[in-house]
Design a protein around this motif. Structure first.
Motif, PDB file in Angstrom:
ATOM      1  N   GLN A  13      -9.904  -3.129 -16.862  1.00  0.00           N
ATOM      2  CA  GLN A  13     -11.239  -2.960 -17.422  1.00  0.00           C
ATOM      3  C   GLN A  13     -12.295  -3.050 -16.333  1.00  0.00           C
ATOM      4  N   ALA A  14     -13.399  -2.406 -16.577  1.00  0.00           N
ATOM      5  CA  ALA A  14     -14.524  -2.490 -15.644  1.00  0.00           C
ATOM      6  C   ALA A  14     -14.864  -3.955 -15.381  1.00  0.00           C
ATOM      7  N   GLY A  15     -15.109  -4.250 -14.114  1.00  0.00           N
ATOM      8  CA  GLY A  15     -15.382  -5.620 -13.708  1.00  0.00           C
ATOM      9  C   GLY A  15     -14.157  -6.379 -13.249  1.00  0.00           C
ATOM     10  N   GLY A  16     -13.001  -5.806 -13.492  1.00  0.00           N
ATOM     11  CA  GLY A  16     -11.757  -6.453 -13.112  1.00  0.00           C
ATOM     12  C   GLY A  16     -11.391  -6.227 -11.651  1.00  0.00           C
ATOM     13  N   SER A  17     -10.213  -6.707 -11.290  1.00  0.00           N
ATOM     14  CA  SER A  17      -9.745  -6.642  -9.907  1.00  0.00           C
ATOM     15  C   SER A  17      -8.317  -6.112  -9.850  1.00  0.00           C
ATOM     16  N   LEU A  18      -8.010  -5.524  -8.713  1.00  0.00           N
ATOM     17  CA  LEU A  18      -6.648  -5.092  -8.412  1.00  0.00           C
ATOM     18  C   LEU A  18      -6.397  -5.311  -6.929  1.00  0.00           C
ATOM     19  N   ARG A  19      -5.146  -5.555  -6.607  1.00  0.00           N
ATOM     20  CA  ARG A  19      -4.736  -5.642  -5.204  1.00  0.00           C
ATOM     21  C   ARG A  19      -3.648  -4.604  -4.966  1.00  0.00           C
ATOM     22  N   LEU A  20      -3.982  -3.636  -4.133  1.00  0.00           N
ATOM     23  CA  LEU A  20      -3.023  -2.619  -3.766  1.00  0.00           C
ATOM     24  C   LEU A  20      -2.274  -3.043  -2.511  1.00  0.00           C
ATOM     25  N   SER A  21      -1.010  -2.669  -2.462  1.00  0.00           N
ATOM     26  CA  SER A  21      -0.189  -2.956  -1.292  1.00  0.00           C
ATOM     27  C   SER A  21       0.425  -1.666  -0.780  1.00  0.00           C
ATOM     28  N   CYS A  22       0.673  -1.640   0.506  1.00  0.00           N
ATOM     29  CA  CYS A  22       1.341  -0.496   1.123  1.00  0.00           C
ATOM     30  C   CYS A  22       2.351  -1.037   2.123  1.00  0.00           C
ATOM     31  N   ALA A  23       3.615  -0.773   1.850  1.00  0.00           N
ATOM     32  CA  ALA A  23       4.688  -1.211   2.734  1.00  0.00           C
ATOM     33  C   ALA A  23       5.096  -0.055   3.627  1.00  0.00           C
ATOM     34  N   ALA A  24       5.090  -0.292   4.919  1.00  0.00           N
ATOM     35  CA  ALA A  24       5.391   0.746   5.892  1.00  0.00           C
ATOM     36  C   ALA A  24       6.739   0.497   6.558  1.00  0.00           C
ATOM     37  N   SER A  25       7.400   1.582   6.895  1.00  0.00           N
ATOM     38  CA  SER A  25       8.657   1.490   7.653  1.00  0.00           C
ATOM     39  C   SER A  25       8.778   2.723   8.532  1.00  0.00           C
ATOM     40  N   GLY A  26       9.592   2.581   9.586  1.00  0.00           N
ATOM     41  CA  GLY A  26       9.835   3.716  10.467  1.00  0.00           C
ATOM     42  C   GLY A  26       8.779   3.950  11.526  1.00  0.00           C
ATOM     43  N   LEU A  27       7.849   3.017  11.689  1.00  0.00           N
ATOM     44  CA  LEU A  27       6.835   3.139  12.730  1.00  0.00           C
ATOM     45  C   LEU A  27       6.518   1.757  13.273  1.00  0.00           C
ATOM     46  N   THR A  28       5.944   1.736  14.476  1.00  0.00           N
ATOM     47  CA  THR A  28       5.521   0.460  15.061  1.00  0.00           C
ATOM     48  C   THR A  28       4.193   0.102  14.414  1.00  0.00           C
ATOM     49  N   PHE A  29       4.293  -0.631  13.337  1.00  0.00           N
ATOM     50  CA  PHE A  29       3.165  -0.818  12.422  1.00  0.00           C
ATOM     51  C   PHE A  29       1.926  -1.376  13.105  1.00  0.00           C
ATOM     52  N   SER A  30       2.107  -2.352  13.953  1.00  0.00           N
ATOM     53  CA  SER A  30       0.945  -3.026  14.551  1.00  0.00           C
ATOM     54  C   SER A  30       0.150  -2.106  15.470  1.00  0.00           C
ATOM     55  N   PHE A  31       0.731  -0.992  15.895  1.00  0.00           N
ATOM     56  CA  PHE A  31       0.042  -0.057  16.779  1.00  0.00           C
ATOM     57  C   PHE A  31      -0.932   0.842  16.016  1.00  0.00           C
ATOM     58  N   TYR A  32      -0.762   0.923  14.703  1.00  0.00           N
ATOM     59  CA  TYR A  32      -1.491   1.914  13.916  1.00  0.00           C
ATOM     60  C   TYR A  32      -2.684   1.321  13.178  1.00  0.00           C
ATOM     61  N   THR A  33      -3.797   2.028  13.273  1.00  0.00           N
ATOM     62  CA  THR A  33      -4.859   1.802  12.299  1.00  0.00           C
ATOM     63  C   THR A  33      -4.373   2.376  10.965  1.00  0.00           C
ATOM     64  N   MET A  34      -4.549   1.588   9.909  1.00  0.00           N
ATOM     65  CA  MET A  34      -4.097   2.000   8.583  1.00  0.00           C
ATOM     66  C   MET A  34      -5.315   2.222   7.685  1.00  0.00           C
ATOM     67  N   GLY A  35      -5.210   3.221   6.841  1.00  0.00           N
ATOM     68  CA  GLY A  35      -6.337   3.545   5.973  1.00  0.00           C
ATOM     69  C   GLY A  35      -5.940   3.678   4.522  1.00  0.00           C
ATOM     70  N   TRP A  36      -6.929   3.516   3.660  1.00  0.00           N
ATOM     71  CA  TRP A  36      -6.803   3.798   2.238  1.00  0.00           C
ATOM     72  C   TRP A  36      -7.780   4.925   1.892  1.00  0.00           C
ATOM     73  N   PHE A  37      -7.264   5.891   1.185  1.00  0.00           N
ATOM     74  CA  PHE A  37      -8.071   6.988   0.665  1.00  0.00           C
ATOM     75  C   PHE A  37      -7.861   7.062  -0.841  1.00  0.00           C
ATOM     76  N   ARG A  38      -8.733   7.776  -1.510  1.00  0.00           N
ATOM     77  CA  ARG A  38      -8.551   7.982  -2.949  1.00  0.00           C
ATOM     78  C   ARG A  38      -8.967   9.391  -3.333  1.00  0.00           C
ATOM     79  N   GLN A  39      -8.384   9.842  -4.414  1.00  0.00           N
ATOM     80  CA  GLN A  39      -8.722  11.166  -4.924  1.00  0.00           C
ATOM     81  C   GLN A  39      -8.831  11.081  -6.433  1.00  0.00           C
TER      82      GLN A  39
END
Length: 123
Positions: A13-39
């Motif tokens: 509902q409007a006013g509520g909260s969510l926490r999105l997660s993204c689990a990565a594999s196959g790359l040196t994760f700490s080297f990458y800037t990570m982004g969130w986009f939406r459509q």
């Protein structure tokens, strides 16, 4: 093979909260800037937030003050905490790994993408 897997979307509902997660594999994760986009329905993909490997966060004006991006390099995971959600936040949210050549706010600069997670905010 690089994989990005988002989770945590849902109906809220409007006013509520969510926490999105993204689990990565196959790359040196700490080297990458990570982004969130939406459509959203009938809209172009837009920048939401990004975080550098060292933890510096960047936000779109539309979510600034309501969202927090964070990462846990030891577990190859990036998070997006979204609060005070609005119906206009309804969209498929994508996690992506930045490869350069454009600014971090442009989706063309991201090489690897997840499959997306749906966020629906009801009024």
């Amino acid at each position: 093979q690089v994989q990005l897997v988002e989770s945590g979307g849902g109906l809220v509902q409007a006013g509520g909260s969510l926490r999105l997660s993204c689990a990565a594999s196959g790359l040196t994760f700490s080297f990458y800037t990570m982004g969130w986009f939406r459509q959203g329905p009938g809209k172009e993909r837009e920048f939401v937030a990004a975080i550098s490997g060292s933890g510096n966060g960047y936000y779109a004006d539309s979510v600034k003050g309501r969202s927090t991006i964070s990462r846990y390099n030891a577990e190859n995971t990036v998070y997006l905490q979204m609060n005070s959600l609005k119906p206009e936040d309804t969209a498929v949210y994508y996690c992506a790994a930045y490869s350069g050549y454009t600014g971090i706010r442009y989706y063309t600069g991201y090489k690897y993408w997840g499959q997306g997670t749906q966020v629906t905010v009801s009024s």
